[in-house]
Write a protein that holds these residues in place. Structure first.
Motif, mmCIF file in Angstrom:
data_model
loop_
_atom_site.group_PDB
_atom_site.id
_atom_site.type_symbol
_atom_site.label_atom_id
_atom_site.label_comp_id
_atom_site.label_asym_id
_atom_site.label_seq_id
_atom_site.Cartn_x
_atom_site.Cartn_y
_atom_site.Cartn_z
ATOM 1 N N LEU A 77 0.865 -0.919 0.587
ATOM 2 C CA LEU A 77 0.499 -0.178 0.283
ATOM 3 C C LEU A 77 0.658 0.909 -0.298
ATOM 4 C CD1 LEU A 77 -2.096 -1.180 2.791
ATOM 5 C CD2 LEU A 77 -2.581 -1.408 0.439
ATOM 6 N N ALA A 78 0.155 2.219 -1.002
ATOM 7 C CA ALA A 78 1.227 3.457 -0.600
ATOM 8 C C ALA A 78 0.946 4.844 0.126
ATOM 9 C CB ALA A 78 0.402 4.715 -1.816
ATOM 10 N N HIS A 79 -0.200 4.733 0.985
ATOM 11 C CA HIS A 79 -0.429 5.899 2.008
ATOM 12 C C HIS A 79 -1.357 5.719 3.097
ATOM 13 C CE1 HIS A 79 -2.706 8.060 -0.652
ATOM 14 N NE2 HIS A 79 -1.668 7.924 -2.030
ATOM 15 N N HIS A 80 -2.213 5.223 2.462
ATOM 16 C CA HIS A 80 -3.233 4.541 3.165
ATOM 17 C C HIS A 80 -4.119 3.858 2.913
ATOM 18 C CE1 HIS A 80 -3.356 9.554 3.741
ATOM 19 N NE2 HIS A 80 -4.598 9.306 4.829
ATOM 20 N N TRP A 81 -4.808 3.473 4.501
ATOM 21 C CA TRP A 81 -6.204 2.043 4.003
ATOM 22 C C TRP A 81 -6.822 2.035 5.089
ATOM 23 C CZ3 TRP A 81 -6.478 -1.820 7.692
ATOM 24 C CH2 TRP A 81 -7.035 -3.179 7.215
ATOM 25 N N ASN A 82 -7.813 2.066 4.745
ATOM 26 C CA ASN A 82 -8.846 2.090 5.828
ATOM 27 C C ASN A 82 -9.320 3.268 6.192
ATOM 28 O OD1 ASN A 82 -10.643 -0.166 5.750
ATOM 29 N ND2 ASN A 82 -10.068 -0.731 8.240
ATOM 30 N N GLY A 83 -8.980 4.030 5.239
ATOM 31 C CA GLY A 83 -9.234 5.690 5.985
ATOM 32 C C GLY A 83 -8.180 6.487 7.037
ATOM 33 N N GLN A 84 -6.630 5.646 7.428
ATOM 34 C CA GLN A 84 -6.264 5.798 7.765
ATOM 35 C C GLN A 84 -4.588 6.113 7.298
ATOM 36 O OE1 GLN A 84 -6.407 6.054 12.233
ATOM 37 N NE2 GLN A 84 -8.526 6.177 11.022
ATOM 38 N N GLU A 85 -3.844 6.890 7.729
ATOM 39 C CA GLU A 85 -2.753 6.896 7.099
ATOM 40 C C GLU A 85 -1.667 5.738 7.457
ATOM 41 O OE1 GLU A 85 -0.355 10.437 7.600
ATOM 42 O OE2 GLU A 85 -0.058 11.147 5.285
ATOM 43 N N LEU A 86 -0.494 5.369 6.836
ATOM 44 C CA LEU A 86 -0.290 4.257 7.377
ATOM 45 C C LEU A 86 1.195 4.973 7.845
ATOM 46 C CD1 LEU A 86 -0.913 2.090 4.212
ATOM 47 C CD2 LEU A 86 -1.249 1.192 6.732
ATOM 48 N N MET A 87 2.379 3.716 8.167
ATOM 49 C CA MET A 87 3.230 4.317 9.055
ATOM 50 C C MET A 87 4.298 4.525 8.220
ATOM 51 S SD MET A 87 3.514 1.130 11.397
ATOM 52 C CE MET A 87 3.254 1.074 13.429
ATOM 53 N N VAL A 88 4.422 3.907 6.896
ATOM 54 C CA VAL A 88 5.739 4.620 5.760
ATOM 55 C C VAL A 88 4.291 5.123 4.689
ATOM 56 C CG1 VAL A 88 7.425 4.034 4.771
ATOM 57 C CG2 VAL A 88 7.113 2.795 6.800
ATOM 58 N N PRO A 89 4.391 6.648 5.008
ATOM 59 C CA PRO A 89 2.893 6.779 3.911
ATOM 60 C C PRO A 89 3.947 7.923 2.726
ATOM 61 C CG PRO A 89 3.250 8.181 6.104
ATOM 62 C CD PRO A 89 4.133 7.510 6.300
ATOM 63 N N VAL A 90 4.098 6.561 1.328
ATOM 64 C CA VAL A 90 4.445 7.203 0.434
ATOM 65 C C VAL A 90 3.795 7.657 -0.462
ATOM 66 C CG1 VAL A 90 6.443 6.747 -1.287
ATOM 67 C CG2 VAL A 90 6.767 5.636 0.663
ATOM 68 N N TYR A 91 3.456 9.088 -1.342
ATOM 69 C CA TYR A 91 2.468 9.869 -1.627
ATOM 70 C C TYR A 91 3.466 10.265 -2.708
ATOM 71 C CZ TYR A 91 -0.368 11.192 2.142
ATOM 72 O OH TYR A 91 -0.840 11.002 3.260
ATOM 73 N N ALA A 92 4.525 9.813 -3.328
ATOM 74 C CA ALA A 92 5.235 10.147 -4.637
ATOM 75 C C ALA A 92 6.631 8.899 -3.439
ATOM 76 C CB ALA A 92 5.491 11.187 -4.403
ATOM 77 N N ASP A 93 7.438 8.733 -4.792
ATOM 78 C CA ASP A 93 9.059 7.996 -5.351
ATOM 79 C C ASP A 93 10.274 8.774 -4.835
ATOM 80 O OD1 ASP A 93 9.022 7.460 -8.054
ATOM 81 O OD2 ASP A 93 9.023 5.439 -7.227
ATOM 82 N N ASP A 94 10.872 7.850 -5.224
ATOM 83 C CA ASP A 94 12.188 8.642 -5.084
ATOM 84 C C ASP A 94 12.857 9.341 -6.516
ATOM 85 O OD1 ASP A 94 12.064 8.966 -2.780
ATOM 86 O OD2 ASP A 94 13.513 7.456 -2.290
ATOM 87 N N GLU A 95 11.542 8.303 -7.850
ATOM 88 C CA GLU A 95 11.624 9.111 -8.776
ATOM 89 C C GLU A 95 10.690 10.541 -9.554
ATOM 90 O OE1 GLU A 95 11.278 5.165 -10.664
ATOM 91 O OE2 GLU A 95 13.771 5.330 -11.361
ATOM 92 N N GLY A 96 9.959 10.695 -8.430
ATOM 93 C CA GLY A 96 8.973 11.761 -8.215
ATOM 94 C C GLY A 96 7.154 10.651 -8.671
ATOM 95 N N THR A 97 7.311 10.088 -9.013
ATOM 96 C CA THR A 97 6.030 8.944 -9.221
ATOM 97 C C THR A 97 5.619 9.471 -8.789
ATOM 98 O OG1 THR A 97 7.489 7.702 -10.704
ATOM 99 C CG2 THR A 97 5.346 6.801 -11.092
ATOM 100 N N PRO A 98 4.299 9.186 -8.665
ATOM 101 C CA PRO A 98 2.756 9.021 -7.684
ATOM 102 C C PRO A 98 2.794 7.586 -7.423
ATOM 103 C CG PRO A 98 2.383 10.696 -9.626
ATOM 104 C CD PRO A 98 3.081 9.960 -9.996
ATOM 105 N N ALA A 99 2.398 7.366 -6.082
ATOM 106 C CA ALA A 99 3.450 6.379 -5.647
ATOM 107 C C ALA A 99 0.962 5.581 -5.775
ATOM 108 C CB ALA A 99 2.940 6.160 -4.284
ATOM 109 N N GLU A 100 1.245 4.065 -6.249
ATOM 110 C CA GLU A 100 -0.086 3.825 -5.499
ATOM 111 C C GLU A 100 0.339 2.623 -5.242
ATOM 112 O OE1 GLU A 100 -1.364 3.047 -10.216
ATOM 113 O OE2 GLU A 100 -1.417 5.809 -10.836
ATOM 114 N N ASP A 101 -1.278 2.132 -4.758
ATOM 115 C CA ASP A 101 -1.490 0.655 -4.017
ATOM 116 C C ASP A 101 -0.936 -0.404 -5.213
ATOM 117 O OD1 ASP A 101 -2.299 1.929 -2.076
ATOM 118 O OD2 ASP A 101 -4.087 1.294 -2.146
ATOM 119 N N VAL A 102 -0.364 -1.777 -4.639
ATOM 120 C CA VAL A 102 -0.256 -2.910 -5.339
ATOM 121 C C VAL A 102 -0.492 -3.945 -5.193
ATOM 122 C CG1 VAL A 102 1.687 -3.946 -7.271
ATOM 123 C CG2 VAL A 102 1.735 -1.810 -6.840
ATOM 124 N N VAL A 103 -1.610 -4.492 -5.902
ATOM 125 C CA VAL A 103 -2.324 -5.847 -5.752
ATOM 126 C C VAL A 103 -1.650 -6.544 -5.589
ATOM 127 C CG1 VAL A 103 -4.309 -7.372 -5.190
ATOM 128 C CG2 VAL A 103 -5.004 -4.771 -4.970
#
Lengths: 440, 484
Positions: free
Chosen positions: B304-330
């Protein structure tokens, strides 16, 4: 051959350490130490069997340690301008005041060392070209000799580190060192499946180009991967022998060194606290330091004491515990400074083939994938990149096989050491045959 | 002026959606990069605090601070990277120098010959990410809390050989820019406390138990006031007493109930690493299994990128270090292998979209494909129900370390566990190792708990360390235990 040039040590480092020590003195600390460190690292890396990246980094660090009224703290910061230095000293002062008093604290004093080793100062352009040549050589060798291997990551490096340390107790240490490195990590794959991943690598004073693949066991490791694509479980539970390859021997050594060091000595969990002078390992085992001879290792302890040569195990007999100065003052044990690495086990007398031939039932273990051993030395591990042994002959590669035992017991249950040893720069280790491991 | 011991909060970064300046935070600018080259620059400040108290002695009291600027260039299929310390006075000159070096390095790599590789591409993030800032405690307060915990344990528990405590805090502040439109400020902070009791087994051998608490933010964000810890310390001491008479686990395959603490480790080690696209490209067995069943239908696993179940996660990543918007990966969707984690480069190589998993640990590190918040999603069983359903097996409660493999064979150390006999928890077991083929183990899952546990205390190691979080519910499965 990829080798270094030679340039004089940076006098500025001594000035920077001196300036920092002066600031610490002015702050009124009882004891203080300043170490200016400059680093340069260059690497050529490959991913997925293709050259990928040329990377260079520069670092400039200032390590400050201070002691006041029995209170100690340290700070490690970018070695920048005077404003940054003053900020670091202020932060250090705050940390020192907040620390509890402890009479065992003291800083290195009266230590003197001038250490200069390795391929210092190669011109950047030549260095990059040399590392690229080494990587190209390695990739060509893989394509011709281990075609099923996919090197997920391979790195050829040159690292240069210079430091100057000054302390209020008169320590004056200057080290200029450099070394080359080469490492690979990958697996083998064909239509039948995929092997476990394995790694090999080490540090040296040079990278010998025509035979760069032979360094640090890299060629052996990559070619062995192709024989590990098809695996089978060992099957059944039994007590048998292992032939431990140097990489796995390193795990055993790491455990022993932790047992002899500060944390285990202070918290009372060391199994060897009262055993100096006793036989704690097979009489075939002699473990010596080679701090001066190991590329990438400084003969200097983490608390900035010069690390003298040391024989830790002499024919299985424990010669010393290795507390730091703090650990020594806390436990009353003699102080034994150790470098961060640089160890060698004496070679045995048996050819490697004889170690194998002597095993009735067991495994040839290249790598132990294991949980941290328990405080009493108990461990269990998945054997990786390993082969079955029956009646002294190497069988198929293993899957789903675990061994369990006790680290302290393994040291005493060593049956034989090989004549051959693998030199990774940091360590020089033989293969060991050990009996009494539980297989499942 | 604030009194010593008062939590200090550093000035807040803008929250997502509240960015300053002309560009709204979170807005994605999609570029197609030139086929020839691009250049990205990162300024990165990393601060760490580490205090270690060994048997009542403060053996480590260390603060470190690192600030550097790096540039990464891509030219005709090759990367160049350069970095240097960032000192205020000559920041602009240093930035320019490392940019030139990175471009020159990428050019130097052309000596390896033409490389056919699609240029890394994808959406670009502009904006600022960050929490309200970590609550940092004054050094004196951290020391006092450690001493108070140590003293309380010594008063409360007789027979302890030692109490070892570790308090750590780490924060990253990064600013990214690229000639393709990235302009981002990213922040990650985490704090952790580890408590270890050393005791003595009935046979006189040393034994240990360990509990780790972690939180996003600083040590002031972690609930570790001594009074709050008392129930936890009592429980931990109870486990130490049980381990005095611990028995070895029986080696071999068993039914195991993995407590929520372990499920996150299973997710990370067992299937997380083999679903990192660079591992897939290197030959991981997952490469050919997309769409196929690799786990029980009860199992859904994601990074998960930054949120789950309405809560911000412990290591929230909104964009990675290439500047790519972070998305959840199933990675596993109800038992079927669904997807992989990507950098821009691996995405281009595999013809897929980047997912925002390219992360660099320190100021002098290049981005690699890394996990963020890896999790097995919860089911509907209770831990009690899972234990009741086991006639002969083990309850595994705490783990030490873990390791993954391209074959999906994994292992992790088990530092606390109990036998289960006839649906009831029995004797403690000695430290052991759990292993198995991840796909076989996950296929054997027949119950998934409803209660989640998250942890961000550890590092993942892969050329560089990395802060990650792991999460999961309790699981019941078949796996291999090391033992006699």
């Amino acid at each position: 051959m990829v080798a270094g040039g030679d340039t004089p040590a940076a006098p500025a480092l001594q000035d920077r350490a001196g300036r920092a020590l002066e600031r610490l003195r002015r702050r009124g600390f009882d004891q203080a130490l300043a170490c200016a460190v400059q680093g340069r690292h260059t690497e050529v890396s490959c991913n997925h069997n293709q050259a990928s990246l040329l990377r260079s980094t520069e670092t400039a660090r200032l390590q400050l340690v201070a002691l006041h009224d029995g209170r100690r703290a340290s700070i490690d910061a970018v070695d920048g301008d005077l404003e940054a230095l003053d900020a670091a000293v202020r932060a250090l002062h705050e940390s020192v005041l907040a620390a509890p008093q402890d009479e065992a604290h003291s800083l290195a004093a009266g230590q003197h060392l001038r250490h200069r080793r390795g391929p210092l100062g190669p011109p950047a352009g030549e260095l990059a070209a040399g590392l690229a040549d080494a990587m190209a050589q390695l990739l060509d060798w893989r394509a011709a000799n281990a075609p099923k291997v996919m090197i997920e990551e391979g790195v050829a490096t040159h690292t240069e580190r210079r430091l100057h340390l000054l302390s209020s107790g008169g320590s004056d240490i200057a080290c200029d060192s450099a070394w080359f490195g080469l490492s690979v990590y990958g697996c083998a794959r064909d239509e039948r499946g995929t092997s476990s991943a394995d790694a090999a690598g080490g540090h040296g004073d040079r990278l010998e180009l025509p035979t760069v693949h032979q360094a640090f066991g890299i060629a052996d490791t990559l070619q062995a991967l192709e024989r590990q694509i098809v695996t089978a479980p060992l099957g059944g539970r039994f007590v048998g022998d292992v032939v431990l390859a140097p990489q796995a021997v390193g795990d055993l050594l790491d455990w022993l060194l932790e047992q002899l060091a500060d944390e285990a000595l202070i918290d009372g969990s060391s199994l060897y606290r009262q055993r100096v002078g006793e036989l704690v390992a097979s009489p075939q085992l002699t473990l010596r330091s080679r701090f001066e001879a190991s590329p990438g290792v400084l003969p200097l302890s983490a608390d900035f004491h010069v690390a003298a040569p040391l024989t830790l195990l002499d024919r299985g007999r424990l010669q010393a515990l290795t507390p730091s100065l703090y650990g020594s003052r806390k436990t009353g044990l003699p102080h034994r400074p150790l470098a961060a690495g640089g160890w060698a086990l004496d070679a045995g007398e048996a050819p490697l083939a004889d170690l194998l031939a002597g095993v009735p039932r067991g495994a040839w273990v290249s790598r132990l994938s294991m949980g941290a051993p328990a405080a009493n030395g108990d461990f269990s591990a998945v054997v990786k990149n390993s082969f079955r042994i029956d009646d002294g002959r190497l069988g198929p590669a293993l899957a789903d096989t675990m061994v369990s035992g006790n680290m302290a017991r393994m040291l005493t249950d060593i049956v034989a050491l090989s004549r051959e040893r693998r030199d990774t720069g940091d360590t020089l280790l033989p293969w060991l045959r050990i009996s009494g491991l539980h297989f499942s | 002026m604030q009194a010593a011991g008062t939590p200090q909060r550093r000035p807040a970064l803008c929250r997502v959606g509240q960015a300053q300046g002309a560009t709204p935070a979170g807005r994605m600018l999609v570029f197609r990069m030139s086929d020839s080259s691009f250049l990205e620059t990162r300024e990165h400040q990393l601060r760490k605090l580490r205090l270690v108290m060994t048997d009542g002695n403060l053996t480590t009291n260390a603060l470190s601070s690192e600030r550097g600027v790096s540039a990464r260039a891509w030219r005709k299929g090759y990367w160049g990277f350069a970095s240097a310390p960032l000192v205020q006075a000559d920041g602009a000159a240093t930035r320019s120098r490392v940019q030139q070096q990175a471009l020159a390095h990428a050019t130097t790599m052309s000596r390896f010959g033409p490389r056919r590789q699609a240029p890394p591409a994808g959406a670009r993030w502009r904006g600022e990410q960050g929490s309200a800032g970590p609550i940092r405690l004054a050094a004196r307060e951290v020391g006092e809390r450690l001493r108070a915990i140590d003293a309380w344990c010594r008063r409360r528990f007789t027979g302890l050989v030692a109490v070892n405590l570790l308090a750590t805090e780490e924060s990253h502040d990064k600013q990214l820019q690229s000639d393709q439109g990235v302009a981002a400020r990213l922040g990650i902070e985490r704090a952790a406390l580890a408590i270890e009791f050393i005791g003595q087994a009935d046979d006189g051998a040393p034994i240990q138990v360990r509990e780790v608490l972690s939180a996003r933010g600083g040590l002031g964000d972690l609930a570790w006031q001594p009074s709050l810890l008392e129930p936890l310390l009592d429980t931990l001491h109870g486990h130490l007493q049980a381990k005095r008479h611990a028995v070895p686990a029986r080696g071999g395959e068993h039914t195991v109930v993995l407590a929520p603490d372990l499920a996150g480790m299973l997710a990370h080690e067992a299937m997380g690493h083999p679903c990192e696209a660079d591992c897939v490209l290197a030959g991981a067995v997952t490469a050919t299994r997309v769409g196929q069943p690799v786990a029980s239908e009860l199992v859904t696993m994601a990074d998960l990128a930054h949120h789950w179940n309405g809560q911000e996660l412990m290591v929230p990543v909104y964009a990675d270090d290439e500047g790519t918007p972070a998305e959840d990966v199933v990675m596993i969707d109800r038992g079927r292998l669904a997807g992989f984690m990507h950098s821009r480069e691996t995405a281009a190589l595999m013809g897929q979209a980047p997912t925002g998993n390219a992360r660099a640990y320190g100021p002098h590190d290049e981005p690699l494909v890394r996990m963020r918040n890896t999790v097995i999603l919860p089911g509907d069983s209770t831990l009690e129900q899972m234990i009741e359903g086991v006639d002969d097996g083990y309850l595994l409660l705490r783990t030490s370390n873990g390791e993954a493999d391209t074959t999906t064979e994994f292992m992790f150390g088990v530092s606390l566990g109990y036998e289960i006999r006839g649906g009831r928890v029995g004797r403690a077991i000695r430290d052991t190792t759990l292993s198995g083929n991840a796909m076989a183990v996950l296929a054997s899952v027949d119950a998934v708990g409803s209660e989640m546990h998250w942890d961000c205390a550890g590092y993942c190691g892969k050329k560089q360390p990395m802060i990650v979080s792991v999460g999961g519910p309790a699981l019941r499965a078949r796996a291999h235990l090391g033992g006699e």
